[in-house]
Design an enzyme around this catalytic site. Structure first.
Site, PDB file in Angstrom:
ATOM      1  CB  SER A  71     -14.996   2.136   1.201  1.00  0.00           C
ATOM      2  OG  SER A  71     -15.141   2.370   2.542  1.00  0.00           O
ATOM      3  CG  ASP A 101      -6.149   1.185  -2.357  1.00  0.00           C
ATOM      4  OD1 ASP A 101      -5.627   0.702  -3.366  1.00  0.00           O
ATOM      5  OD2 ASP A 101      -6.769   0.513  -1.515  1.00  0.00           O
TER       6      ASP A 101
HETATM    7  C1  MEV Z   1      -5.361  -2.833  -2.179  1.00  0.00           C
HETATM    8  O1  MEV Z   1      -6.262  -2.117  -2.995  1.00  0.00           O
HETATM    9  C2  MEV Z   1      -4.132  -3.194  -2.956  1.00  0.00           C
HETATM   10  C3  MEV Z   1      -3.088  -3.967  -2.161  1.00  0.00           C
HETATM   11  O2  MEV Z   1      -1.990  -4.176  -3.064  1.00  0.00           O
HETATM   12  C4  MEV Z   1      -2.618  -3.237  -0.938  1.00  0.00           C
HETATM   13  C5  MEV Z   1      -1.820  -1.995  -1.293  1.00  0.00           C
HETATM   14  O3  MEV Z   1      -1.223  -1.909  -2.373  1.00  0.00           O
HETATM   15  O4  MEV Z   1      -1.772  -1.105  -0.421  1.00  0.00           O
HETATM   16  C6  MEV Z   1      -3.601  -5.334  -1.736  1.00  0.00           C
END
Ligand code: MEV
Length: 319
Positions: A114, A158
Site C-alpha cells: 500500500s 515492493d
Molecule cells: C515485503 O513485501 C517483503 C520483505 O522481504 C521486505 C523487503 O523485501 O523489503 C519482507
C-alpha cells in the site's frame, strides 16, 4: 524551473498504481537472495491532482484521515517526502497551488504494498501535473527512498514491482528482470485482517539472524533455491510445480517466526479446499497469504478462506 502559475500546470490529472504480492522469497530478499513478485491490479492507489486557486498544496487522503496543507506535515512524512522529492528533482523553488486527493483500495499494513503504491501514484500524478516526464527508473528510486521511511531496510522489491507494474525477478542491488509466465496461472489471496508492519518483522528477522547467523543463512539459501526453481517453472509453463514450492517456502518462513496462527489457518484452509500449495506473502505476522489454485477451483478456495476467517479474498491471474 523557478515558479509555476496555474497556466503552466495541467488543470487536472490522475495516476494509479497497483498492489503487489510476493510469490517467493520475502525476507530472504533483504539479504540479497532472489525473489519473485507480481502486481495485483484488483487493488490500487489512485491520485488526482487539481490546479487550484486556493493557496498552498492541500492533501486530501480520507483513508488515513489526512486533510491538510503540505507545510503542516513533517518533511519525512511519506506523502510530504514524495511531493518534496519531485519538487527538488524538477528544481521548483516557488511551489504551485494544488489540491491532491489520494484514495486507495489496498489494505494498509497487509503486505500488499500500500505505501509503495501510494508513493508511486502520487509521484506519477505530480509529474503529469507539472508536465514533466520522469523515467520509471527515477520514480522507482524516489519510491525506494520513501520505502526506507516506512520499512527501515527494504530490499526494494515492493517499489520495483509496483513502479514497473509487471512481474519481476529481483535481486537486491544486483538486478531486476521482468518475467513472463509460459502459461497463465491463478493465485487466490486471503487477508487475515491482522495489521502487521513489515518494519517490525524485518527488524525481528535481523535480530534473529544476528543471534543465529548460520541457521538463518541456511534458511535464506533454501529460499533462494525455491525462488530460482519457481522462476524456471513459471517461464517453462509448468505452474503446477509452484504449489509444492509455496508449501516449502511457507515452512521456511514459519521457521523464521514470521508466520502467525491466522496465516497458518488460512494456508491450511486453502490446501484443504484443493489449492496446490499456499504460503504467507509479504512481511508476515499478519497481512495476506496466497494460494495456487486451478482456475475453476479458485472461487471455492476464496470462499474457504472467508469461511476460515479471511476478511477479504482476491482472485488474480499471473500471465
Ligand atoms: C515485503 O513485501 C517483503 C520483505 O522481504 C521486505 C523487503 O523485501 O523489503 C519482507
Amino acid at each position: 524551473m523557478d515558479s509555476y502559475s496555474i497556466g503552466d500546470l495541467l488543470p487536472f490529472v490522475k495516476a494509479s498504481a497497483p498492489g503487489k504480492i510476493i510469490l517467493f522469497g520475502e525476507h530472504a530478499a533483504v539479504y540479497g537472495r532472489p525473489a519473485l513478485a507480481v502486481p495485483v491490479a484488483q487493488v490500487h492507489a489512485d491520485v488526482e491532482v487539481l490546479a487550484s486557486t486556493r493557496k498552498g498544496i492541500w492533501i486530501d487522503a480520507p483513508d488515513i484521515g489526512l486533510h491538510t496543507e503540505l507545510g503542516t506535515l513533517p518533511p519525512d512524512h511519506p506523502i510530504a517526502c514524495a511531493i518534496l522529492q519531485v519538487f527538488q528533482l524538477v528544481g521548483i523553488s516557488n511551489r504551485p497551488d494544488l489540491t491532491i486527493s489520494i484514495v486507495s483500495s489496498i489494505p494498509v499494513a497487509a503486505g500488499l504494498g500500500s505505501g509503495a503504491a501510494v508513493s508511486t501514484a502520487l509521484i506519477k500524478a505530480l509529474a503529469l501535473s507539472l508536465d514533466i516526464s520522469l523515467p520509471l527508473e527515477q520514480i522507482n528510486q524516489i519510491v525506494y527512498e520513501i520505502e526506507k521511511l516506512h520499512h527501515g531496510t527494504p530490499s526494494g522489491i515492493d517499489n520495483t514491482v509496483i513502479t514497473y507494474n509487471r512481474p519481476v525477478f529481483f535481486i537486491k542491488d544486483v538486478s531486476m528482470e521482468p518475467f513472463k509466465a509460459g502459461k497463465p496461472f491463478t493465485v487466490v489471496i486471503g487477508d487475515t485482517g491482522v495489521p502487521a508492519l513489515t518494519r517490525e518483522s524485518v527488524g525481528d528477522v535481523k535480530r534473529l539472524r544476528e543471534a543465529n547467523m548460520k541457521h538463518f543463512e541456511t534458511l535464506f539459501n533454501e529460499i533462494a533455491r525455491l525462488s530460482l526453481a519457481a522462476r524456471t517453472a513459471i517461464e517453462n509453463g509448468e505452474p503446477f510445480l509452484l504449489g509444492g514450492l509455496m508449501d516449502q517456502n511457507h515452512a521456511l518462513l514459519q521457521e523464521m517466526t514470521v508466520s502467525s496462527p491466522e496465516l497458518d489457518r488460512l494456508v491450511n484452509a486453502a490446501r484443504e479446499a484443493g489449492a496446490h500449495g499456499a504460503k504467507l506473502s509479504g512481511g508476515g505476522r499478519g497481512g495476506n497469504m496466497i494460494a495456487l489454485a486451478d482456475e475453476n477451483k479458485a472461487e471455492h478456495v476464496a470462499q474457504a478462506l472467508i469461511a476460515a476467517g479471511a476478511k477479504q479474498s482476491i482472485i488474480t491471474q499471473v500471465s
